[in-house]
Design an enzyme around this catalytic site. Structure first.
Site, PDB file in Angstrom:
ATOM      1  N   HIS A  38       0.855  -1.193   0.000  1.00  0.00           N
ATOM      2  CA  HIS A  38       0.000   0.000   0.000  1.00  0.00           C
ATOM      3  C   HIS A  38       0.891   1.244   0.000  1.00  0.00           C
ATOM      4  CE1 HIS A  38      -2.375   3.042   2.490  1.00  0.00           C
ATOM      5  NE2 HIS A  38      -3.033   2.947   1.349  1.00  0.00           N
TER       6      HIS A  38
ATOM      7  N   HIS B 216       3.006  10.827  -0.710  1.00  0.00           N
ATOM      8  CA  HIS B 216       1.971  10.446   0.257  1.00  0.00           C
ATOM      9  C   HIS B 216       2.095  11.404   1.431  1.00  0.00           C
ATOM     10  CE1 HIS B 216      -0.104   7.569   3.236  1.00  0.00           C
ATOM     11  NE2 HIS B 216      -1.014   8.108   2.442  1.00  0.00           N
TER      12      HIS B 216
END
Length: 311
Positions: free
Chosen positions: A35, A110
Protein backbone atom coordinates in the site's frame (compact mmCIF):
# COMPACT_ATOMS: atom_id res chain seq x y z
CA UNK A 1 -3.77 -30.47 -4.97
CA UNK A 2 -0.30 -29.26 -3.97
CA UNK A 3 0.48 -28.47 -0.35
CA UNK A 4 2.23 -25.33 0.89
CA UNK A 5 5.75 -24.94 -0.41
CA UNK A 6 8.41 -23.03 1.48
CA UNK A 7 11.62 -23.72 -0.44
CA UNK A 8 11.09 -21.10 -3.16
CA UNK A 9 12.98 -17.80 -3.18
CA UNK A 10 10.64 -14.87 -2.68
CA UNK A 11 12.43 -12.98 -5.46
CA UNK A 12 11.38 -15.67 -7.97
CA UNK A 13 8.23 -17.14 -6.47
CA UNK A 14 6.14 -16.93 -9.64
CA UNK A 15 8.55 -19.14 -11.57
CA UNK A 16 8.09 -21.89 -8.92
CA UNK A 17 4.29 -22.07 -9.03
CA UNK A 18 2.59 -25.35 -10.04
CA UNK A 19 1.72 -25.74 -13.72
CA UNK A 20 -1.99 -25.32 -13.04
CA UNK A 21 -1.33 -21.89 -11.46
CA UNK A 22 0.79 -20.86 -14.43
CA UNK A 23 -2.24 -21.49 -16.67
CA UNK A 24 -4.72 -19.71 -14.36
CA UNK A 25 -5.76 -16.13 -15.23
CA UNK A 26 -3.50 -13.75 -13.34
CA UNK A 27 -6.44 -11.97 -11.71
CA UNK A 28 -7.38 -15.24 -9.93
CA UNK A 29 -3.99 -15.81 -8.29
CA UNK A 30 -3.05 -14.54 -4.81
CA UNK A 31 -0.61 -11.67 -5.37
CA UNK A 32 1.17 -9.79 -2.55
CA UNK A 33 1.07 -6.02 -2.92
CA UNK A 34 2.16 -2.99 -0.93
CA UNK A 35 0.00 0.00 0.00
CA UNK A 36 1.43 3.40 -1.01
CA UNK A 37 4.42 1.48 -2.33
CA UNK A 38 6.77 4.45 -2.76
CA UNK A 39 6.09 6.26 0.53
CA UNK A 40 9.46 5.02 1.82
CA UNK A 41 10.96 7.84 -0.26
CA UNK A 42 9.23 10.75 1.50
CA UNK A 43 11.33 12.80 3.94
CA UNK A 44 10.54 15.38 6.63
CA UNK A 45 12.41 17.88 4.46
CA UNK A 46 10.06 17.33 1.52
CA UNK A 47 7.30 19.72 0.50
CA UNK A 48 3.76 18.99 1.69
CA UNK A 49 2.04 17.13 -1.13
CA UNK A 50 -0.96 18.38 -3.08
CA UNK A 51 -2.78 15.24 -1.93
CA UNK A 52 -3.31 16.97 1.42
CA UNK A 53 -6.29 19.32 1.98
CA UNK A 54 -5.57 23.04 2.25
CA UNK A 55 -6.15 23.16 6.02
CA UNK A 56 -3.45 20.53 6.59
CA UNK A 57 -1.05 22.43 4.34
CA UNK A 58 -1.75 25.65 6.29
CA UNK A 59 -1.28 23.83 9.60
CA UNK A 60 2.08 22.38 8.56
CA UNK A 61 3.30 25.80 7.44
CA UNK A 62 2.29 27.17 10.86
CA UNK A 63 4.14 24.47 12.82
CA UNK A 64 7.16 24.34 10.49
CA UNK A 65 9.72 21.58 11.12
CA UNK A 66 7.73 20.03 13.99
CA UNK A 67 4.65 19.79 11.76
CA UNK A 68 6.66 18.16 8.97
CA UNK A 69 8.03 15.60 11.41
CA UNK A 70 4.53 14.61 12.56
CA UNK A 71 3.33 14.36 8.97
CA UNK A 72 6.33 12.24 8.05
CA UNK A 73 5.65 9.69 10.81
CA UNK A 74 2.05 9.34 9.68
CA UNK A 75 2.75 9.36 5.92
CA UNK A 76 5.33 6.57 5.62
CA UNK A 77 3.62 3.23 4.97
CA UNK A 78 6.67 1.24 3.79
CA UNK A 79 10.20 0.97 5.19
CA UNK A 80 11.59 -1.14 2.34
CA UNK A 81 12.52 0.54 -0.94
CA UNK A 82 10.97 -0.74 -4.15
CA UNK A 83 13.89 -3.06 -4.99
CA UNK A 84 13.68 -4.62 -1.52
CA UNK A 85 9.91 -4.98 -1.78
CA UNK A 86 10.21 -6.79 -5.10
CA UNK A 87 12.99 -9.04 -3.77
CA UNK A 88 10.66 -9.85 -0.85
CA UNK A 89 7.94 -11.05 -3.25
CA UNK A 90 5.76 -7.97 -3.77
CA UNK A 91 4.18 -8.03 -7.25
CA UNK A 92 1.60 -5.21 -7.03
CA UNK A 93 2.73 -1.60 -6.62
CA UNK A 94 0.33 1.17 -5.56
CA UNK A 95 1.47 4.31 -7.41
CA UNK A 96 0.45 7.88 -6.48
CA UNK A 97 1.98 10.63 -8.57
CA UNK A 98 2.13 14.40 -8.86
CA UNK A 99 3.81 16.92 -11.12
CA UNK A 100 6.06 19.33 -9.22
CA UNK A 101 6.37 22.78 -10.74
CA UNK A 102 9.32 23.32 -8.38
CA UNK A 103 11.43 20.46 -9.75
CA UNK A 104 9.70 20.27 -13.13
CA UNK A 105 9.39 16.53 -12.70
CA UNK A 106 7.05 13.72 -11.64
CA UNK A 107 7.25 12.55 -8.02
CA UNK A 108 5.68 9.81 -5.96
CA UNK A 109 3.95 11.19 -2.87
CA UNK A 110 1.97 10.45 0.26
CA UNK A 111 1.40 13.47 2.45
CA UNK A 112 4.88 14.68 1.52
CA UNK A 113 6.70 14.67 -1.81
CA UNK A 114 8.88 11.64 -2.36
CA UNK A 115 11.36 10.45 -4.97
CA UNK A 116 11.26 11.20 -8.68
CA UNK A 117 9.17 8.66 -10.57
CA UNK A 118 11.81 8.03 -13.22
CA UNK A 119 14.49 6.91 -10.74
CA UNK A 120 12.11 4.52 -8.96
CA UNK A 121 10.96 3.01 -12.26
CA UNK A 122 14.60 2.39 -13.18
CA UNK A 123 14.84 0.24 -10.03
CA UNK A 124 11.71 -1.65 -11.09
CA UNK A 125 13.16 -2.18 -14.56
CA UNK A 126 16.43 -3.51 -13.10
CA UNK A 127 14.52 -6.08 -11.05
CA UNK A 128 12.64 -7.28 -14.14
CA UNK A 129 15.90 -7.71 -16.06
CA UNK A 130 17.29 -9.91 -13.29
CA UNK A 131 14.07 -11.93 -12.84
CA UNK A 132 12.64 -12.56 -16.33
CA UNK A 133 9.77 -14.83 -15.19
CA UNK A 134 8.37 -12.45 -12.56
CA UNK A 135 5.31 -10.37 -13.49
CA UNK A 136 4.45 -7.01 -11.92
CA UNK A 137 1.25 -5.00 -11.68
CA UNK A 138 1.73 -1.23 -11.53
CA UNK A 139 -1.43 0.59 -10.48
CA UNK A 140 -1.32 4.35 -11.13
CA UNK A 141 -4.47 5.36 -9.27
CA UNK A 142 -4.00 8.87 -7.82
CA UNK A 143 -2.78 11.91 -9.75
CA UNK A 144 -2.23 15.47 -8.53
CA UNK A 145 -1.41 18.76 -10.29
CA UNK A 146 -1.33 17.05 -13.67
CA UNK A 147 -2.59 18.50 -16.94
CA UNK A 148 -3.55 16.39 -19.95
CA UNK A 149 -0.07 17.05 -21.36
CA UNK A 150 1.50 15.83 -18.11
CA UNK A 151 -0.50 12.61 -18.34
CA UNK A 152 0.66 12.03 -21.90
CA UNK A 153 4.27 12.68 -20.85
CA UNK A 154 3.98 10.21 -17.97
CA UNK A 155 2.47 7.57 -20.26
CA UNK A 156 5.38 8.16 -22.65
CA UNK A 157 7.86 7.70 -19.80
CA UNK A 158 6.21 4.42 -18.79
CA UNK A 159 6.24 3.19 -22.38
CA UNK A 160 9.92 4.12 -22.72
CA UNK A 161 10.78 2.22 -19.51
CA UNK A 162 8.70 -0.91 -20.05
CA UNK A 163 7.43 -0.87 -23.66
CA UNK A 164 8.34 -4.35 -24.93
CA UNK A 165 7.54 -5.91 -21.52
CA UNK A 166 4.03 -4.39 -21.23
CA UNK A 167 1.01 -6.64 -21.56
CA UNK A 168 -1.60 -4.68 -23.57
CA UNK A 169 -5.23 -4.38 -22.49
CA UNK A 170 -6.70 -7.68 -23.70
CA UNK A 171 -9.24 -10.27 -22.63
CA UNK A 172 -8.81 -10.94 -18.89
CA UNK A 173 -8.91 -14.75 -19.24
CA UNK A 174 -5.99 -14.68 -21.67
CA UNK A 175 -3.59 -13.09 -19.17
CA UNK A 176 -1.80 -16.03 -17.56
CA UNK A 177 1.81 -16.42 -16.48
CA UNK A 178 2.20 -18.98 -19.24
CA UNK A 179 1.07 -16.46 -21.87
CA UNK A 180 3.23 -13.68 -20.39
CA UNK A 181 6.32 -15.89 -20.41
CA UNK A 182 5.69 -17.06 -23.97
CA UNK A 183 5.65 -13.44 -25.20
CA UNK A 184 8.37 -12.11 -22.86
CA UNK A 185 5.89 -9.83 -21.09
CA UNK A 186 6.37 -8.82 -17.46
CA UNK A 187 4.27 -5.75 -16.66
CA UNK A 188 0.59 -4.79 -16.53
CA UNK A 189 0.11 -1.06 -16.02
CA UNK A 190 -3.24 0.21 -14.79
CA UNK A 191 -3.70 3.94 -15.39
CA UNK A 192 -6.82 5.30 -13.74
CA UNK A 193 -7.42 8.41 -15.81
CA UNK A 194 -9.57 8.91 -18.92
CA UNK A 195 -6.56 9.89 -21.04
CA UNK A 196 -5.71 6.19 -21.18
CA UNK A 197 -8.60 5.55 -23.60
CA UNK A 198 -6.29 6.64 -26.38
CA UNK A 199 -3.41 4.45 -25.21
CA UNK A 200 -4.51 0.82 -25.47
CA UNK A 201 -1.29 -0.64 -24.10
CA UNK A 202 -2.46 0.48 -20.66
CA UNK A 203 -5.26 -1.05 -18.60
CA UNK A 204 -8.11 1.34 -17.69
CA UNK A 205 -9.41 1.94 -14.17
CA UNK A 206 -12.59 0.00 -15.01
CA UNK A 207 -10.58 -3.24 -14.91
CA UNK A 208 -9.48 -2.99 -11.28
CA UNK A 209 -11.32 -2.54 -7.97
CA UNK A 210 -9.87 -1.69 -4.55
CA UNK A 211 -12.66 -1.22 -1.96
CA UNK A 212 -11.46 0.91 0.97
CA UNK A 213 -12.74 0.49 4.53
CA UNK A 214 -11.51 3.99 5.56
CA UNK A 215 -11.30 3.16 9.28
CA UNK A 216 -8.61 3.24 12.01
CA UNK A 217 -10.43 0.45 13.84
CA UNK A 218 -9.33 -3.21 13.51
CA UNK A 219 -12.75 -4.83 14.20
CA UNK A 220 -14.41 -2.52 11.65
CA UNK A 221 -11.80 -3.37 9.01
CA UNK A 222 -12.05 -7.11 9.62
CA UNK A 223 -15.85 -6.92 9.40
CA UNK A 224 -15.50 -4.99 6.12
CA UNK A 225 -13.18 -7.67 4.70
CA UNK A 226 -15.47 -10.49 5.90
CA UNK A 227 -18.44 -8.89 4.14
CA UNK A 228 -16.44 -8.49 0.94
CA UNK A 229 -15.35 -12.12 1.04
CA UNK A 230 -18.88 -13.44 1.72
CA UNK A 231 -20.38 -11.30 -1.02
CA UNK A 232 -17.72 -12.41 -3.51
CA UNK A 233 -15.99 -10.34 -6.14
CA UNK A 234 -16.48 -10.12 -9.89
CA UNK A 235 -14.15 -12.37 -11.85
CA UNK A 236 -13.69 -10.15 -14.90
CA UNK A 237 -11.61 -7.50 -13.08
CA UNK A 238 -8.51 -7.36 -10.95
CA UNK A 239 -9.38 -6.93 -7.29
CA UNK A 240 -7.34 -5.54 -4.38
CA UNK A 241 -8.03 -6.59 -0.79
CA UNK A 242 -6.78 -3.71 1.36
CA UNK A 243 -5.54 -4.81 4.78
CA UNK A 244 -4.98 -1.20 5.71
CA UNK A 245 -6.04 1.05 8.60
CA UNK A 246 -6.53 4.75 7.89
CA UNK A 247 -5.71 7.30 10.61
CA UNK A 248 -8.11 10.19 11.06
CA UNK A 249 -7.28 13.48 12.75
CA UNK A 250 -8.44 12.08 16.11
CA UNK A 251 -6.06 9.10 15.77
CA UNK A 252 -3.07 11.34 15.08
CA UNK A 253 -3.90 13.74 17.93
CA UNK A 254 -4.36 10.87 20.40
CA UNK A 255 -0.99 9.40 19.34
CA UNK A 256 0.87 12.62 18.61
CA UNK A 257 4.39 11.34 19.30
CA UNK A 258 3.85 7.94 17.68
CA UNK A 259 3.61 6.85 14.03
CA UNK A 260 1.31 5.05 11.62
CA UNK A 261 3.50 1.96 11.90
CA UNK A 262 3.52 1.74 15.70
CA UNK A 263 -0.07 2.83 16.33
CA UNK A 264 -1.88 1.00 13.52
CA UNK A 265 0.15 -1.21 11.16
CA UNK A 266 1.98 -3.37 13.73
CA UNK A 267 -1.28 -4.08 15.55
CA UNK A 268 -3.22 -4.92 12.39
CA UNK A 269 -0.67 -7.18 10.67
CA UNK A 270 -1.26 -10.37 12.75
CA UNK A 271 -5.04 -10.01 12.39
CA UNK A 272 -4.92 -9.49 8.62
CA UNK A 273 -2.42 -12.30 8.00
CA UNK A 274 -4.38 -14.67 10.24
CA UNK A 275 -7.55 -13.75 8.32
CA UNK A 276 -5.85 -14.60 5.01
CA UNK A 277 -4.64 -18.07 6.08
CA UNK A 278 -7.92 -19.96 5.61
CA UNK A 279 -9.05 -18.09 2.49
CA UNK A 280 -9.19 -19.47 -1.05
CA UNK A 281 -8.00 -18.06 -4.36
CA UNK A 282 -9.73 -18.53 -7.70
CA UNK A 283 -13.24 -17.51 -8.63
CA UNK A 284 -14.63 -15.04 -6.05
CA UNK A 285 -11.58 -15.58 -3.82
CA UNK A 286 -8.51 -13.66 -2.64
CA UNK A 287 -6.38 -12.10 -5.36
CA UNK A 288 -4.20 -8.99 -5.02
CA UNK A 289 -3.72 -7.80 -1.45
CA UNK A 290 -2.23 -4.58 -0.11
CA UNK A 291 -0.70 -3.95 3.30
CA UNK A 292 1.41 -1.33 5.08
CA UNK A 293 4.95 -2.39 6.05
CA UNK A 294 4.93 -5.62 4.06
CA UNK A 295 7.69 -7.20 6.16
CA UNK A 296 5.29 -7.61 9.10
CA UNK A 297 3.48 -10.79 10.10
CA UNK A 298 4.77 -13.23 7.45
CA UNK A 299 2.35 -11.51 5.07
CA UNK A 300 4.03 -12.22 1.74
CA UNK A 301 4.70 -15.96 2.15
CA UNK A 302 1.25 -16.54 3.67
CA UNK A 303 -0.34 -15.02 0.59
CA UNK A 304 1.88 -16.84 -1.91
CA UNK A 305 1.09 -20.19 -0.28
CA UNK A 306 -2.62 -19.71 -0.89
CA UNK A 307 -1.80 -20.43 -4.54
CA UNK A 308 -0.40 -23.88 -3.66
CA UNK A 309 -3.57 -24.80 -1.82
CA UNK A 310 -5.70 -23.93 -4.82
CA UNK A 311 -3.61 -25.13 -7.76
Amino acid sequence: MAGPKTDYHLADWMSHLPESCVQTPLNLLAIPGSHDSFSYSVTPAGDVGPDEPQWIQDLIRMFGTAGKDIMYRWSVTQNLNVSQQLEQGIRYLDCRVCWSSKTQDFHFLHGLLGAKVSACLDDVSSFLEKHPKEVLILDFNHFYCMSNTDHVNLLTMLTDKFGSKMCPYIDMESVTLDMMWEHNLQVLIFYQNDVVKEHLTFWPGTTIRAPWANTPNIPDLMSFLDNQYKTGRIDNVFYVWQGVLTPGVATVIANFSSSLKDTLAKKLAPFFVSWLKDKKTGSHGISICGMDFIELGNYVSTLIELNYSAC
